[in-house]
Design a protein around this motif. Structure first.
Motif, short mmCIF file in Angstrom:
data_model
loop_
_atom_site.label_atom_id
_atom_site.label_comp_id
_atom_site.label_asym_id
_atom_site.label_seq_id
_atom_site.Cartn_x
_atom_site.Cartn_y
_atom_site.Cartn_z
N LEU A 10 10.29 10.86 -0.70
CA LEU A 10 8.90 10.62 -0.30
C LEU A 10 8.80 9.67 0.89
O LEU A 10 7.96 9.84 1.77
CB LEU A 10 8.10 10.08 -1.48
N LEU A 29 -3.85 -6.22 -0.83
CA LEU A 29 -4.28 -4.96 -0.22
C LEU A 29 -5.51 -5.15 0.65
O LEU A 29 -5.66 -4.49 1.69
CB LEU A 29 -4.57 -3.92 -1.32
N THR A 39 4.45 0.43 10.05
CA THR A 39 4.56 1.33 8.90
C THR A 39 6.00 1.73 8.63
O THR A 39 6.43 1.79 7.47
CB THR A 39 3.71 2.60 9.12
N THR A 47 6.29 9.36 -7.91
CA THR A 47 7.64 9.10 -8.41
C THR A 47 7.63 8.85 -9.91
O THR A 47 8.43 9.42 -10.67
CB THR A 47 8.26 7.88 -7.70
N VAL A 86 2.69 1.73 -3.39
CA VAL A 86 1.85 2.34 -4.42
C VAL A 86 1.75 3.85 -4.19
O VAL A 86 1.82 4.65 -5.13
CB VAL A 86 0.44 1.71 -4.42
N LEU A 87 1.63 4.24 -2.92
CA LEU A 87 1.54 5.66 -2.57
C LEU A 87 2.80 6.42 -2.98
O LEU A 87 2.73 7.55 -3.48
CB LEU A 87 1.30 5.80 -1.06
N VAL A 88 3.95 5.80 -2.79
CA VAL A 88 5.22 6.41 -3.18
C VAL A 88 5.42 6.34 -4.69
O VAL A 88 5.95 7.27 -5.32
CB VAL A 88 6.40 5.72 -2.46
N ALA A 142 0.83 -1.21 0.00
CA ALA A 142 0.00 0.00 0.00
C ALA A 142 0.86 1.26 0.00
O ALA A 142 0.63 2.19 -0.79
CB ALA A 142 -0.93 -0.01 1.22
N LEU A 143 1.87 1.31 0.87
CA LEU A 143 2.75 2.47 0.92
C LEU A 143 3.61 2.57 -0.34
O LEU A 143 3.93 3.67 -0.81
CB LEU A 143 3.65 2.40 2.16
N LEU A 196 7.08 10.61 4.37
CA LEU A 196 6.03 9.79 4.96
C LEU A 196 6.38 9.38 6.39
O LEU A 196 5.51 9.27 7.25
CB LEU A 196 5.77 8.54 4.11
N ILE A 229 3.31 6.38 -7.29
CA ILE A 229 2.53 7.22 -8.20
C ILE A 229 3.21 8.56 -8.47
O ILE A 229 3.47 8.90 -9.64
CB ILE A 229 1.10 7.41 -7.66
#
Length: 465
Positions: free
Chosen positions: A457, A262, A401, A208, A202-204, A199-200, A461, A206
């Motif tokens: 990133l 996920l 996390t 990038t 994917v967050l980073v 999950a994290l 985070l 996008i």
């Protein structure tokens, strides 16, 4: 906890196999890595053999008995292959089904039909990111390069404007998103939660990929303006097929393991009760083994059957998918052996002891170590597995996390500055018909952007979650 994870945890916490002090251990680490670098770069030895010899050299320089050094290496190799080998194999099978059935071409053609003009670089990022999920980087390049060249040729686009976004999408998936080998090994080494890491990641990934892809491609196109090399446009994989799977079914199959993993992470957060039936169910179906196995089985029907594949053809496709990953499995396994030798020699504890006196954040330290090994060896996978072994003790007191962010920091560092000692460097150069200088100004700079942006990133985070 499974029997495998108990055994691996026990292997990570045994008494050191040497009584060497910090200075000798530091010299042993540098010597071991130097041996690996020298064998790979100077003598062109396969990374598996280089890692094996380097692990034994590390043990010898650390003053460990040879039999104990060998035992550490074989233990690490076995546990790593047991932990991620099946996942790599399943990912390879799914990727081969996707390529041979024409499913990859179907995704490409559908997205390209909806895009045009200024939207084309963004379409290439989307294509590469989706196709890159189940595919290894080299396989993804071979699959997507014909599309990049044809789009640039037919649409009269700059090759860099189309090619850089596609390469960025593939590279980011390779370094940050499981089930790629590097992230899986790092997750296993630092005992991170796969769903949270995904999950994290994917967050980073996008932002990038947006910065390193469509945005940087504008600059790269001004720096390097080369014609499309017609000789490098091969026939597409699905040209021999009378039919191929639909776009919706193909996309659903590719995304199935991601959705399952996920979902498990989401249920873990919402339910937060290991004894609850819902969480127990999702712990099973969201495990990477079951998620990828489900995607492979579903893919045989949603990809193979619509393409007209009978049982024999599907069996052949599975066999062909497994063949090319032998080298990858051996490299990853040897990397795990090197990691275990580092840990059993006490190097991990040394890093932990020394870093306590530094003001440098653990995530930045992990990124810098991965960068150094990447620059030296040219291999993102070697950088990931080696850095994971060095910084694994730092994860002991981290939250779920932050342990996931540690994995992403290592993955980001492992992508920094692909240059002449990286096989991917030459693959991109030859396919795009670039000189060494042109490749350094485009592909190599793009990799630096991916690494720095993703690393930044991750640090950002870590301050807010």
């Amino acid at each position: 906890m499974t029997r495998l994870s108990v055994e691996m945890l026990a292997a990570d916490t045994v008494e050191p196999i040497t009584s060497a002090g910090h200075a000798q251990l530091g010299i042993a680490v540098l010597a071991g890595i130097a041996v690996i670098v020298l064998l790979i770069t100077k003598f062109k030895l396969h990374a598996f053999l280089a890692l094996t010899i380097g692990s034994l050299a590390l043990g010898a320089f650390a003053g460990a008995p040879l039999d104990k050094a060998i035992a550490s290496f074989t233990t690490g190799l076995g546990s790593t292959v047991a932990g991620v080998g099946v996942l790599i194999a399943l990912g390879a099978i799914l990727g081969k089904l996707l390529a041979d059935s024409g499913g990859a071409d179907q995704i490409v053609d559908t997205i390209l039909a909806k895009a045009g003009g200024r939207g084309m670089p963004w379409a290439m990022v989307l294509i590469a990111s989706v196709i890159g999920l189940p595919l290894f980087f080299e396989v993804g390049i071979v699959l997507l390069i014909p599309v990049v060249l044809m789009v640039a040729k037919r649409g009269n686009y700059s090759l860099m404007r189309i090619g850089i976004p596609a390469l960025a999408g593939l590279s980011v998936m390779h370094g940050l998103i499981p089930p790629h080998p590097g992230p899986l090994v790092a997750i296993d080494a630092v005992k991170a939660n796969l769903g949270v890491t995904l999950a994290l990641g994917v967050l980073v990934a996008i932002p990038t990929v947006i910065i390193a892809g469509p945005l940087f491609s504008k600059v790269a196109a001004r720096w390097v303006d080369v014609p499309v090399p017609d000789r490098m446009i091969p026939p597409r994989a699905s040209e021999e097929l009378d039919k191929r799977p639909g776009f919706g079914a193909t996309l659903a199959t590719v995304l199935l393991p991601v959705v399952l993993m996920l979902s498990k992470a989401l249920v873990d957060i919402i339910v937060d009760d290991p004894a609850h039936m819902v969480q127990r169910v999702f712990d099973v179906i969201g495990s990477p083994l079951i998620a990828l196995l489900a995607a492979v089985i579903v893919g045989m029907f949603t990809l193979g059957r619509p393409a007209g594949f009978g049982r024999e053809r599907i069996t052949q496709t599975v066999e062909k998918g497994l063949g090319p990953i032998a080298g990858i499995l051996l490299i990853v396994g040897a990397g795990g052996g090197f990691k275990q030798t580092l840990i059993d020699s006490g190097v991990g504890q040394m890093v932990l002891d020394i870093s306590k006196d530094w003001s440098i954040p653990a995530l930045l330290l992990a990124w810098l170590i991965a960068v150094a090994i990447r620059l030296a060896t040219g291999s993102a996978t070697v950088a990931t597995v080696s850095a994971s072994g060095l910084v694994a003790p730092l994860a002991a007191d981290m939250s779920t996390t932050h342990t996931a962010l540690l994995v992403l920091a290592i993955g980001a560092g492992s992508l920094f500055l692909s240059h002449v000692n990286d096989a991917g460097f030459w693959l991109v150069k030859e396919y795009f018909g670039l000189s060494v200088g042109e490749n350094l100004k485009t592909w190599s700079v793009m990799e630096c952007i991916v690494s720095v942006v993703a690393g930044g990133l991750v640090l950002l985070l870590s301050l807010v979650i």
